[in-house]
Design a protein around this motif. Structure first.
Motif, PDB file in Angstrom:
ATOM      1  N   THR A   1       0.816  -1.212   0.000  1.00 31.12           N
ATOM      2  CA  THR A   1       0.000   0.000   0.000  1.00 31.12           C
ATOM      3  C   THR A   1       0.851   1.265   0.000  1.00 31.12           C
ATOM      4  O   THR A   1       0.351   2.350  -0.266  1.00 31.12           O
ATOM      5  CB  THR A   1      -0.878   0.048   1.263  1.00 31.12           C
TER       6      THR A   1
ATOM      7  N   ILE B   1      -8.919   0.615  10.474  1.00 31.95           N
ATOM      8  CA  ILE B   1      -9.035   1.885   9.755  1.00 31.95           C
ATOM      9  C   ILE B   1      -8.080   1.878   8.574  1.00 31.95           C
ATOM     10  O   ILE B   1      -6.951   2.359   8.648  1.00 31.95           O
ATOM     11  CB  ILE B   1      -8.725   3.085  10.680  1.00 31.95           C
ATOM     12  N   GLY B   2      -8.486   1.304   7.445  1.00 32.54           N
ATOM     13  CA  GLY B   2      -7.684   1.324   6.228  1.00 32.54           C
ATOM     14  C   GLY B   2      -6.531   0.337   6.233  1.00 32.54           C
ATOM     15  O   GLY B   2      -6.121  -0.172   7.270  1.00 32.54           O
TER      16      GLY B   2
ATOM     17  N   GLN C   1       0.423   7.712   8.124  1.00 30.56           N
ATOM     18  CA  GLN C   1      -0.900   8.028   8.678  1.00 30.56           C
ATOM     19  C   GLN C   1      -0.832   7.979  10.197  1.00 30.56           C
ATOM     20  O   GLN C   1      -0.322   7.020  10.770  1.00 30.56           O
ATOM     21  CB  GLN C   1      -1.963   7.043   8.172  1.00 30.56           C
TER      22      GLN C   1
ATOM     23  N   CYS D   1      -2.509  -0.955   5.293  1.00 32.44           N
ATOM     24  CA  CYS D   1      -1.152  -0.421   5.398  1.00 32.44           C
ATOM     25  C   CYS D   1      -0.178  -1.579   5.299  1.00 32.44           C
ATOM     26  O   CYS D   1      -0.569  -2.737   5.225  1.00 32.44           O
ATOM     27  CB  CYS D   1      -0.964   0.340   6.707  1.00 32.44           C
TER      28      CYS D   1
ATOM     29  N   LYS E   1       1.319   3.163   9.294  1.00 31.73           N
ATOM     30  CA  LYS E   1       0.477   3.789  10.310  1.00 31.73           C
ATOM     31  C   LYS E   1       1.290   3.995  11.593  1.00 31.73           C
ATOM     32  O   LYS E   1       1.976   3.082  12.055  1.00 31.73           O
ATOM     33  CB  LYS E   1      -0.750   2.936  10.606  1.00 31.73           C
TER      34      LYS E   1
END
Length: 318
Positions: free
Chosen positions: A59, A105-106, A96, A108, A63
């Motif tokens: 990606t 949350i998303g 992030q 990574c 994070k």
């Protein structure tokens, strides 16, 4: 359209060297990196990061979890962020920031975590991507940190060498490894010098430290120095002494710990154990990148030796 070959010819290096500079800059000398980056800039070449990420099933996102409450008036985490971001930028990664312990949350490629407490480890164990911690731990996670024990040992020995008769340690009232390491540095140094130790602990707030000094003022004889586990505590000690009419540094000395902001706004400015926070942030990112490239393989811990910065709250060396 500019190609990798064009960059290689412009920099007078091989195509493989250009590729290594882009994908693995830690493996290339600074001189080679400068040549390649200058050529890329002159030719306006931009690596196709999206295509690379797709090909590698990545990606290109890292994070950063900050799991303790941040004080927005103190730039400790801003310095850490700067170090992490600079290293990730060089590797074409995005950062992030996440302030809640939520893996959903998303997507990574990995996690850097700081402000970790004992209660967080059960949750961290559920991570399905590589993890690096900022802060020493006893749970086997790869980490980067300041050498807390060595830093406080250095400060304590300095205080003794200055001739202060009583050396007290003002600690943070928290059951965490970084605090235990700092207290160990103090205790071992006092024992080595055959001096009686004294440890007082508070929450990491200047108000509690100041109040303690005022309430126990008659217990402190001149020629006492306070070695503190944070600059925040040190500022409280300083405020309490000044409010009670004590003389700093002739009668009372103070040494803080962290050296990122509060040490400089105190008056007199604090002598402190300065952590290399920006450099440690970069080391966290570098360790995580290596861990990702090696499919999650364990890395060695990295400890940075802190620096003692001497200012107005300690006497001049004899």
């Amino acid at each position: 359209m500019t190609t990798l070959n064009d960059v290689a010819k412009k920099a007078n290096v091989s195509k493989m060297t250009v590729s290594r500079v882009i994908n693995h800059p830690e493996q290339v000398t600074d001189e080679l990196k400068s040549l390649v980056f200058e050529a890329m800039e002159e030719l306006n070449y931009r690596p196709n990061v999206a295509a690379k990420a797709l090909a590698n099933n990545r990606t290109q996102i890292i994070k950063l979890f900050i799991l303790e409450e941040m004080d927005t008036t103190e730039p400790y985490y801003m310095n850490l962020l700067t170090g992490i971001a600079q290293e990730l930028d060089a590797r074409h990664y995005s950062l992030q920031l996440v302030t809640k312990n939520n893996f959903d949350i998303g997507a990574c490629d990995g996690y850097i975590m700081c402000g970790v407490r004992e209660k967080d480890y059960e949750w961290i164990g559920r991570a399905n991507k590589p993890v690096v911690l900022f802060g020493e731990n006893r749970h086997g996670y790869d980490f980067v940190d300041s050498d807390n024990q060595a830093g406080v040992a250095m400060a304590t020995q300095y205080a003794i060498d200055l001739g202060y008769q009583q050396v007290m340690f003002i600690g943070i009232d928290i059951d965490e490894l970084f605090e235990k390491s700092r207290e160990t540095g103090y205790l071992q140094t006092m024992q080595k010098n055959q001096l009686p130790p004294k440890i007082i602990r508070f929450g990491n707030h200047s108000s509690g430290a100041a109040q303690y000094i005022k309430e126990h003022w008659t217990h402190f004889s001149p020629n006492t120095i306070f070695v503190c586990s944070s600059d925040r505590l040190a500022i409280g000690i300083e405020r309490g002494i000044l409010e009670m009419g004590g003389k700093i540094p002739s009668d009372f000395g103070i040494i803080g710990h962290d050296g990122v902001f509060l040490d400089q706004i105190a008056f007199p400015q604090l002598t402190t154990v300065k952590q290399a926070v920006i450099e440690m942030g970069g080391a966290c990112a570098k360790m995580l990148m290596t861990k990702i490239e090696q499919n999650g393989a364990a890395q060695e811990k990295v400890l940075f030796t802190p620096e003692l910065i001497t200012r107005g709250t300690t006497r001049k060396e004899r």
